[in-house]
Design a protein around this motif. Structure first.
Motif, PDB file in Angstrom:
ATOM      1  N   GLU A   3       0.847  -1.179   0.000  1.00  0.00           N
ATOM      2  CA  GLU A   3       0.000   0.000   0.000  1.00  0.00           C
ATOM      3  C   GLU A   3       0.884   1.230   0.000  1.00  0.00           C
ATOM      4  OE1 GLU A   3      -4.011   1.634   2.139  1.00  0.00           O
ATOM      5  OE2 GLU A   3      -2.773   0.189   3.174  1.00  0.00           O
ATOM      6  N   THR A  28      -3.628  -0.058  -4.453  1.00  0.00           N
ATOM      7  CA  THR A  28      -2.688  -1.046  -3.979  1.00  0.00           C
ATOM      8  C   THR A  28      -2.400  -1.959  -5.147  1.00  0.00           C
ATOM      9  OG1 THR A  28      -3.621  -0.983  -1.780  1.00  0.00           O
ATOM     10  CG2 THR A  28      -2.289  -2.899  -2.335  1.00  0.00           C
ATOM     11  N   SER A 366      -8.444   3.080  -2.441  1.00  0.00           N
ATOM     12  CA  SER A 366      -8.278   3.079  -0.988  1.00  0.00           C
ATOM     13  C   SER A 366      -9.580   3.337  -0.251  1.00  0.00           C
ATOM     14  CB  SER A 366      -7.234   4.124  -0.580  1.00  0.00           C
ATOM     15  OG  SER A 366      -7.662   5.423  -0.939  1.00  0.00           O
TER      16      SER A 366
END
Length: 552
Positions: A3, A28, A366
């Motif tokens: 991440e 990610t 995210s």
């Protein structure tokens, strides 16, 4: 997976974003699958950093980063573009890829969708996210020798914002930036004055907004194929709508030492099988646009490599909420519950991608909700929902163009198994995307259709045009004030928790109302001949950056 962290500088109410870092960690990245090669597309490096805010140029090593030979040319294949080769109006993958070789953006997106400086070296926001300033790289010239300056950048965006030019970029700027909202601060700074706070604004002036290319002030829409002048790595020498294009190295390219190739030839193939055969036979060195289901089975044979990367692309299965039989949400929900999503992923996308859940937040965003139950095939629920919708038998026509034929056939078969009849309406890409975009183009006005959307770096670039009330590409004709309000709050928020809260509101509403079925979030693939070319990689938005690609 890893991440990315948020790296920004908060000072005196101004958020300064170094060109070296992203505004925030939006994605990610999943690792490339075994045997597919290493890295992202050519110069799109996965490593954090690497650029410096304020740098005049990016120094290039005298040796190729891809490990191959400098010079020479590569031959790539692509389907003929259904739209004209014009930076302002294009919206198909082939045209976008070709123009990206000749013209450049303020900001590029790497294979993690991180912001990378191109013609802008730094950017910052003030006034609570309503004002954004961009510093323009010095020493850049167009291929005809004309210097780049801030006024040229302003003219490029003024052109995109003028409705008379019918720019495809208007969908991204709607409600965010309007004509007259751009000013200059000296010769090297462009200032954007927004209609509302928009924390992801740098993405709207990046390659993520495909039409946001910087062109000369005197550029006339529709003339690019005849007189292609840009600041990109290549020069367009010839272009034929039926056969292809040829390009040569731009000796005036601002990034010293690049590109490594002397030229590129692009050959058009109307038939995807013919395109694949050209790759297998060695007639071409690689593909610009690859289909996972076609190239996956041949990977590893005849020196064919297939690079794979996670993406936020999708094929939207759109249902008109204002037209029978989908005026009742239960009918739309029934179709959603009739789909075997793992089956779609396997049979249509060769397993490249992840399951979708009928909202517009890819799992790699995210802010994507994590507690919304994954929708799965449920025949009993389909029958219950159809009864609630007041129909004994559901039948509708599904419109699509050739790239989505496989998905259409799978939908027809899967829905038939639960008593839903789907009549298939395959159209040419030209017809499907043609017509009047405001009144009768099939991709926006048929009862149900399949539309392929390339990956976007932000969820807003799907939400604003696709499902907000009066969205420019709202094919479902969906309107929900709850979604509209949450989308505006999401765009304005800079706090990750607040963005996630608003994302959950949007996702829950879309999952419940089902104006668009998202069965799968695509992965992106690109096939090439490993014995002919090095550094040709996949990109989540199918971008084509050949600056560090070489001959093997």
């Amino acid at each position: 997976m890893r991440e990315l962290s948020t790296q920004s500088i908060e000072t005196a109410g101004v958020t300064a974003v170094s060109a070296e870092h992203p505004v925030r960690a939006l994605l990610t990245r999943r690792g490339l699958l075994a045997g597919t090669g290493a890295g992202g597309l050519a110069a799109l490096l996965a490593a954090c950093g690497g650029s410096t805010s304020g740098a005049g140029t990016t120094a290039s090593s005298s040796s190729s980063a891809a490990g191959g030979k400098r010079g020479g040319a590569v031959t790539l294949s692509a389907p003929p573009p259904p739209t004209s080769l014009d930076p302002v109006t294009m919206y198909d993958g082939t045209a976008i890829a070709l123009v990206q070789l000749v013209a450049d953006y303020l900001i590029w997106l790497d294979s993690d969708f991180r912001l990378q400086p191109r013609l802008a070296t730094a950017w910052s926001s003030s006034d609570g996210g309503r004002t954004w300033s961009f510093t323009i790289r010095q020493g850049v010239v167009f291929s005809d020798g004309t210097p780049l300056d801030a006024a040229t950048v302003k003219a490029s965006f003024d052109r995109l914002l003028d409705p008379a030019n019918k720019s495809s970029a208007l969908s991204a700027f709607k409600t965010v930036l309007k004509a007259g909202g751009i000013s200059l601060s000296g010769a090297d700074t462009v200032v954007f004055h927004l209609e509302r706070p928009f924390s992801d604004f740098p993405y709207l002036v990046s390659a993520g907004n495909y039409n946001a290319l910087i062109l000369k002030p005197d550029y006339q829409v529709g003339t690019f194929a005849q007189k292609a002048i840009g600041t990109g790595p290549f020069l367009l020498n010839s272009y034929d709508t039926g056969t292809g294009a040829s390009l040569t190295r731009n000796p005036k390219y601002w990034d010293s030492g690049k590109p490594y190739l002397d030229g590129v030839k692009v050959t058009f193939y109307k038939d995807r099988q013919a395109d694949l055969l050209a790759l297998q036979s060695g007639a071409v060195d690689g593909q610009i646009l690859s289909e996972a289901g076609l190239v996956g089975p041949v990977a590893g044979s005849n020196s064919i490599a297939v690079d794979k990367v996670s993406s936020t692309g999708l094929t939207a299965f759109t249902l008109r909420v204002d037209k029978p039989p989908f005026t009742k949400k239960e009918a739309r929900q029934a179709v959603a519950y009739a789909l075997d999503r793992p089956g779609v992923l396997t049979s249509v996308y060769d397993g490249v991608g992840v399951l979708g859940n009928d909202h517009l937040f890819a799992p790699s965003f995210s802010s994507a909700p994590t507690d919304l139950q994954q929708r799965a095939r449920d025949e009993a629920k389909v029958r219950t929902l159809l009864a609630a919708a007041g129909v004994d038998h559901l039948r509708f026509t599904l419109s699509f163009d050739p790239p989505n034929k496989s998905y259409a056939l799978v939908i027809q078969d899967q829905l038939k198994q639960v008593g839903i009849t789907v009549d298939l309406d395959q159209q040419t890409s030209g017809a499907f995307y043609g017509g009047d975009q405001n009144t009768d183009t099939p991709w926006l006005f048929t009862t149900a259709n399949l539309v392929g959307w390339a990956g976007r770096p932000t969820a807003s670039q799907f939400i604003i045009p696709m499902v907000k009330s009066q969205g420019v590409w709202n094919g479902s004709k969906y309107a929900n004030p709850i979604v509209d309000a949450a989308a505006a709050a999401y765009d304005a928020a800079t706090d990750p928790a607040e963005r996630k809260k608003q994302a959950e509101i949007i996702a829950q509403a879309l999952n419940e109302d089902v104006p668009v079925i998202v069965s799968v979030w695509n992965g992106a693939v690109r096939a090439y001949r490993s014995d002919r070319v090095k550094g040709l990689r996949a990109h989540p938005s199918a971008f084509l950056d050949l600056t560090t690609v070489t001959r093997a």
